[in-house]
Design a protein around this motif. Structure first.
Motif, PDB file in Angstrom:
ATOM      1  N   ILE A   8       0.849  -1.189   0.000  1.00  0.00           N
ATOM      2  CA  ILE A   8       0.000   0.000   0.000  1.00  0.00           C
ATOM      3  C   ILE A   8       0.887   1.243   0.000  1.00  0.00           C
ATOM      4  N   GLY A   9       0.800   2.023  -1.075  1.00  0.00           N
ATOM      5  CA  GLY A   9       1.676   3.182  -1.251  1.00  0.00           C
ATOM      6  C   GLY A   9       2.818   2.794  -2.172  1.00  0.00           C
ATOM      7  N   LEU A  10       2.762   3.322  -3.409  1.00  0.00           N
ATOM      8  CA  LEU A  10       3.748   2.909  -4.415  1.00  0.00           C
ATOM      9  C   LEU A  10       4.720   4.039  -4.739  1.00  0.00           C
ATOM     10  N   GLY A  11       5.292   4.630  -3.672  1.00  0.00           N
ATOM     11  CA  GLY A  11       6.407   5.571  -3.870  1.00  0.00           C
ATOM     12  C   GLY A  11       7.623   4.745  -4.281  1.00  0.00           C
ATOM     13  N   ARG A  12       8.822   5.348  -4.182  1.00  0.00           N
ATOM     14  CA  ARG A  12      10.028   4.605  -4.600  1.00  0.00           C
ATOM     15  C   ARG A  12      10.194   3.336  -3.786  1.00  0.00           C
ATOM     16  N   PHE A  13       9.938   3.423  -2.473  1.00  0.00           N
ATOM     17  CA  PHE A  13      10.138   2.262  -1.599  1.00  0.00           C
ATOM     18  C   PHE A  13       9.100   1.178  -1.885  1.00  0.00           C
ATOM     19  N   GLY A  14       7.838   1.574  -1.862  1.00  0.00           N
ATOM     20  CA  GLY A  14       6.762   0.591  -2.075  1.00  0.00           C
ATOM     21  C   GLY A  14       6.858  -0.060  -3.439  1.00  0.00           C
ATOM     22  N   ILE A  31      -1.624  -1.155  -4.161  1.00  0.00           N
ATOM     23  CA  ILE A  31      -2.665  -0.147  -3.921  1.00  0.00           C
ATOM     24  C   ILE A  31      -2.037   1.246  -3.816  1.00  0.00           C
ATOM     25  N   ASP A  32      -2.618   2.192  -4.492  1.00  0.00           N
ATOM     26  CA  ASP A  32      -2.199   3.597  -4.354  1.00  0.00           C
ATOM     27  C   ASP A  32      -3.394   4.467  -4.741  1.00  0.00           C
ATOM     28  N   ARG A  33      -3.409   5.688  -4.183  1.00  0.00           N
ATOM     29  CA  ARG A  33      -4.537   6.562  -4.540  1.00  0.00           C
ATOM     30  C   ARG A  33      -4.247   7.308  -5.841  1.00  0.00           C
ATOM     31  N   ASP A  34      -2.995   7.261  -6.280  1.00  0.00           N
ATOM     32  CA  ASP A  34      -2.569   7.995  -7.469  1.00  0.00           C
ATOM     33  C   ASP A  34      -2.719   7.104  -8.714  1.00  0.00           C
ATOM     34  N   GLU A  36      -1.650   7.403 -11.699  1.00  0.00           N
ATOM     35  CA  GLU A  36      -0.412   7.167 -12.482  1.00  0.00           C
ATOM     36  C   GLU A  36       0.419   6.046 -11.886  1.00  0.00           C
ATOM     37  N   LYS A  37       0.463   5.987 -10.552  1.00  0.00           N
ATOM     38  CA  LYS A  37       1.244   4.939  -9.877  1.00  0.00           C
ATOM     39  C   LYS A  37       0.646   3.567 -10.183  1.00  0.00           C
ATOM     40  N   ILE A  38      -0.685   3.537 -10.251  1.00  0.00           N
ATOM     41  CA  ILE A  38      -1.365   2.263 -10.541  1.00  0.00           C
ATOM     42  C   ILE A  38      -1.126   1.867 -11.994  1.00  0.00           C
ATOM     43  N   GLN A  50      -6.596   1.333  -7.643  1.00  0.00           N
ATOM     44  CA  GLN A  50      -6.500   2.708  -7.192  1.00  0.00           C
ATOM     45  C   GLN A  50      -7.558   2.944  -6.116  1.00  0.00           C
ATOM     46  N   CYS A  51      -7.111   3.335  -4.906  1.00  0.00           N
ATOM     47  CA  CYS A  51      -8.084   3.731  -3.879  1.00  0.00           C
ATOM     48  C   CYS A  51      -7.371   4.475  -2.771  1.00  0.00           C
ATOM     49  N   ASP A  52      -8.149   5.251  -2.035  1.00  0.00           N
ATOM     50  CA  ASP A  52      -7.594   5.913  -0.859  1.00  0.00           C
ATOM     51  C   ASP A  52      -7.678   4.887   0.270  1.00  0.00           C
ATOM     52  N   ALA A  53      -6.509   4.394   0.681  1.00  0.00           N
ATOM     53  CA  ALA A  53      -6.496   3.291   1.639  1.00  0.00           C
ATOM     54  C   ALA A  53      -6.891   3.723   3.053  1.00  0.00           C
ATOM     55  N   THR A  54      -7.005   5.045   3.283  1.00  0.00           N
ATOM     56  CA  THR A  54      -7.488   5.478   4.601  1.00  0.00           C
ATOM     57  C   THR A  54      -9.011   5.317   4.698  1.00  0.00           C
ATOM     58  N   ASP A  55      -9.619   5.103   3.554  1.00  0.00           N
ATOM     59  CA  ASP A  55     -11.067   4.856   3.527  1.00  0.00           C
ATOM     60  C   ASP A  55     -11.280   3.371   3.868  1.00  0.00           C
ATOM     61  N   SER A  73       3.570   1.439   2.895  1.00  0.00           N
ATOM     62  CA  SER A  73       4.728   2.243   2.493  1.00  0.00           C
ATOM     63  C   SER A  73       4.347   3.698   2.291  1.00  0.00           C
ATOM     64  N   ILE A  74       3.790   4.280   3.353  1.00  0.00           N
ATOM     65  CA  ILE A  74       3.426   5.700   3.300  1.00  0.00           C
ATOM     66  C   ILE A  74       4.184   6.382   4.420  1.00  0.00           C
ATOM     67  N   GLY A  75       5.199   7.147   4.047  1.00  0.00           N
ATOM     68  CA  GLY A  75       6.069   7.725   5.060  1.00  0.00           C
ATOM     69  C   GLY A  75       5.626   9.096   5.516  1.00  0.00           C
ATOM     70  N   GLU A  76       5.270   9.923   4.562  1.00  0.00           N
ATOM     71  CA  GLU A  76       5.076  11.342   4.876  1.00  0.00           C
ATOM     72  C   GLU A  76       3.819  11.616   5.702  1.00  0.00           C
ATOM     73  N   ASN A  77       2.778  10.851   5.474  1.00  0.00           N
ATOM     74  CA  ASN A  77       1.512  11.132   6.140  1.00  0.00           C
ATOM     75  C   ASN A  77       1.278  10.133   7.282  1.00  0.00           C
ATOM     76  N   ALA A  98       5.651  -1.788   8.132  1.00  0.00           N
ATOM     77  CA  ALA A  98       5.327  -0.402   7.774  1.00  0.00           C
ATOM     78  C   ALA A  98       6.585   0.448   7.701  1.00  0.00           C
ATOM     79  N   LYS A  99       6.560   1.356   6.741  1.00  0.00           N
ATOM     80  CA  LYS A  99       7.677   2.298   6.592  1.00  0.00           C
ATOM     81  C   LYS A  99       7.415   3.503   7.491  1.00  0.00           C
ATOM     82  N   ALA A 100       8.475   4.008   8.112  1.00  0.00           N
ATOM     83  CA  ALA A 100       8.334   5.228   8.914  1.00  0.00           C
ATOM     84  C   ALA A 100       9.448   6.188   8.533  1.00  0.00           C
TER      85      ALA A 100
HETATM   86  P1  ATP Z   1       9.038   7.194  -1.249  1.00  0.00           P
HETATM   87  O1  ATP Z   1      10.100   7.893  -0.402  1.00  0.00           O
HETATM   88  O2  ATP Z   1       8.926   5.732  -0.981  1.00  0.00           O
HETATM   89  O3  ATP Z   1       9.117   7.543  -2.697  1.00  0.00           O
HETATM   90  P2  ATP Z   1       7.350   9.332  -0.521  1.00  0.00           P
HETATM   91  O4  ATP Z   1       7.876   9.681   0.832  1.00  0.00           O
HETATM   92  O5  ATP Z   1       7.797  10.169  -1.669  1.00  0.00           O
HETATM   93  O6  ATP Z   1       7.651   7.784  -0.785  1.00  0.00           O
HETATM   94  P3  ATP Z   1       4.808   9.010   0.604  1.00  0.00           P
HETATM   95  O7  ATP Z   1       4.137  10.231   1.089  1.00  0.00           O
HETATM   96  O8  ATP Z   1       5.443   8.148   1.610  1.00  0.00           O
HETATM   97  O9  ATP Z   1       5.820   9.405  -0.523  1.00  0.00           O
HETATM   98  O10 ATP Z   1       3.743   8.207  -0.301  1.00  0.00           O
HETATM   99  C1  ATP Z   1       4.112   7.045  -0.965  1.00  0.00           C
HETATM  100  C2  ATP Z   1       2.977   6.637  -1.878  1.00  0.00           C
HETATM  101  O11 ATP Z   1       1.795   6.401  -1.118  1.00  0.00           O
HETATM  102  C3  ATP Z   1       2.600   7.648  -2.933  1.00  0.00           C
HETATM  103  O12 ATP Z   1       2.590   7.008  -4.210  1.00  0.00           O
HETATM  104  C4  ATP Z   1       1.188   8.110  -2.569  1.00  0.00           C
HETATM  105  O13 ATP Z   1       0.363   8.361  -3.716  1.00  0.00           O
HETATM  106  C5  ATP Z   1       0.666   6.916  -1.797  1.00  0.00           C
HETATM  107  N1  ATP Z   1      -0.359   7.284  -0.812  1.00  0.00           N
HETATM  108  C6  ATP Z   1      -0.283   8.270   0.096  1.00  0.00           C
HETATM  109  N2  ATP Z   1      -1.401   8.297   0.846  1.00  0.00           N
HETATM  110  C7  ATP Z   1      -2.211   7.306   0.379  1.00  0.00           C
HETATM  111  C8  ATP Z   1      -3.506   6.828   0.721  1.00  0.00           C
HETATM  112  N3  ATP Z   1      -4.221   7.384   1.700  1.00  0.00           N
HETATM  113  N4  ATP Z   1      -3.999   5.763   0.044  1.00  0.00           N
HETATM  114  C9  ATP Z   1      -3.299   5.178  -0.944  1.00  0.00           C
HETATM  115  N5  ATP Z   1      -2.074   5.597  -1.323  1.00  0.00           N
HETATM  116  C10 ATP Z   1      -1.528   6.642  -0.688  1.00  0.00           C
END
Ligand code: ATP
Length: 229
Positions: A8-14, A31-34, A36-38, A50-55, A73-77, A98-100
Motif C-alpha cells: 500500500i503506497g507505491l512511492g520509490r520504496f513501495g 494499492i495507491d490513490r494515485d 499514475e502509480k497504478i 486505485q483507492c484511498d487506503a485510509t477509507d 509504504s506511506i512515510g510522509e503522512n 510499515a515504513k516510517a
Molecule cells: P518514497 O520515499 O517511498 O518515494 P514518498 O515519501 O515520496 O515515498 P509518501 O508520502 O510516503 O511518498 O507516499 C508514498 C505513496 O503512497 C505515494 O505514491 C502516494 O500516492 C501513496 N499514498 C499516500 N497516501 C495514500 C492513501 N491514503 N492511500 C493510498 N495511497 C496513498
C-alpha cells in the motif's frame, strides 16, 4: 497456495518492494490513490487497485482475497499510515510491515501492532556513513545493537595467508562467513570478469589482496579490523 502480499503506497520504496516480490514469483496486490502509480505497476502486478487506503470501506472492498502480509509504504503522512494499519489489523492481517520516516511514527505503528517498522532513509544513511568512515568497508548490516555483518576488503598484511595463518578469529574476535574473489576467465576467446563467493570458508582457504571478507562480529572489533578506529 501462494501467499498474497499487499503493498500500500507505491512511492520509490513501495514500488521496489512490490517489483522485487513480483520478480520472485509472489502474488502482489498493489494499492495507491494515485492513478499514475497504478498505471505504472498494472502490467506487472497480480492486482493493481486505485483507492484511498485510509477509507476503511474501500480498503476492505479491494482486499476481498485474504492478504497474508501487508507492507504499508506511506512515510510522509503519519495519520494515513496509522489509519491504514488500524484497518489492516481489523481485517485480521497477521503480518504487517510499515515504513516510517521518524521514530515517533515508528513508535505509534509498533504500538498498533505492526510486526516490523522500516526506516529506509535512516538505514541507508547509517550504511553510507559506515562506508565513508572506512573505505575498506563495502557493505554494512546491523544485526542487533552493537553487532553487524560487514564486507571488508582484505587488508594488505593478510594477502597470501590462509585463514588459519591470518588468525582473524583469534586475534580480532571476528567470524568470517564468506570470501568473495574476483576472477577472470576466457569465454569464447574473450576475457570475462566475474566473482566467486565461497560461503563455507575453511581454515586452509587462502585470502589475497582484492578479495572481500564477509565478517560478523562486534562493531568495535569490526571497526578496529577495517581501520575505522
Ligand atoms: P518514497 O520515499 O517511498 O518515494 P514518498 O515519501 O515520496 O515515498 P509518501 O508520502 O510516503 O511518498 O507516499 C508514498 C505513496 O503512497 C505515494 O505514491 C502516494 O500516492 C501513496 N499514498 C499516500 N497516501 C495514500 C492513501 N491514503 N492511500 C493510498 N495511497 C496513498
Amino acid at each position: 497456495m501462494k501467499r498474497l502480499f499487499a503493498v500500500i503506497g507505491l512511492g520509490r520504496f513501495g514500488y521496489s518492494v512490490a517489483e522485487t516480490l513480483l520478480k520472485k514469483g509472489c502474488e502482489v496486490l498493489a494499492i495507491d490513490r494515485d492513478e499514475e502509480k497504478i498505471q505504472a505497476i498494472s502490467e506487472i502486478a497480480t492486482f493493481a487497485v486505485q483507492c484511498d487506503a485510509t477509507d476503511e470501506r474501500a480498503l476492505k472492498d479491494v482486499s476481498t482475497q485474504n492478504v497474508d502480509v501487508a507492507v504499508v509504504s506511506i512515510g510522509e503522512n503519519v495519520e494515513a499510515s496509522v489509519l491504514i494499519v488500524q484497518t489492516l489489523k481489523d481485517m485480521g492481517v497477521k503480518s504487517i510491515v510499515a515504513k516510517a520516516v521518524a521514530p515517533i511514527q515508528g513508535k505509534i505503528l509498533k504500538n498498533l501492532g505492526v510486526n516490523e517498522v522500516i526506516y529506509p532513509e535512516r538505514d541507508t544513511a547509517i550504511r553510507l556513513a559506515h562506508r565513508l568512515i572506512s573505505p575498506n568497508v563495502l557493505e554494512y548490516l546491523e544485526l542487533a545493537p552493537g553487532y553487524s555483518i560487514e564486507e571488508v576488503s582484505v587488508p594488505e598484511q593478510f594477502s597470501g595467508l590462509s585463514l588459519k595463518e591470518a588468525k582473524i578469529q583469534d586475534k580480532h574476535n571476528l567470524n568470517i562467513i564468506g570470501i568473495k574473489k574476483q576472477v577472470s576467465r576466457m569465454v569464447q576467446g574473450r576475457m570475462m570478469k566475474g566473482e566467486t563467493f565461497n560461503f563455507t570458508p575453511l581454515p586452509d582457504d587462502v585470502i589475497e589482496k582484492g578479495d572481500v571478507l564477509v565478517m560478523i562480529g562486534k562493531e568495535e572489533d569490526l571497526d578496529r579490523f577495517s581501520g575505522a578506529e
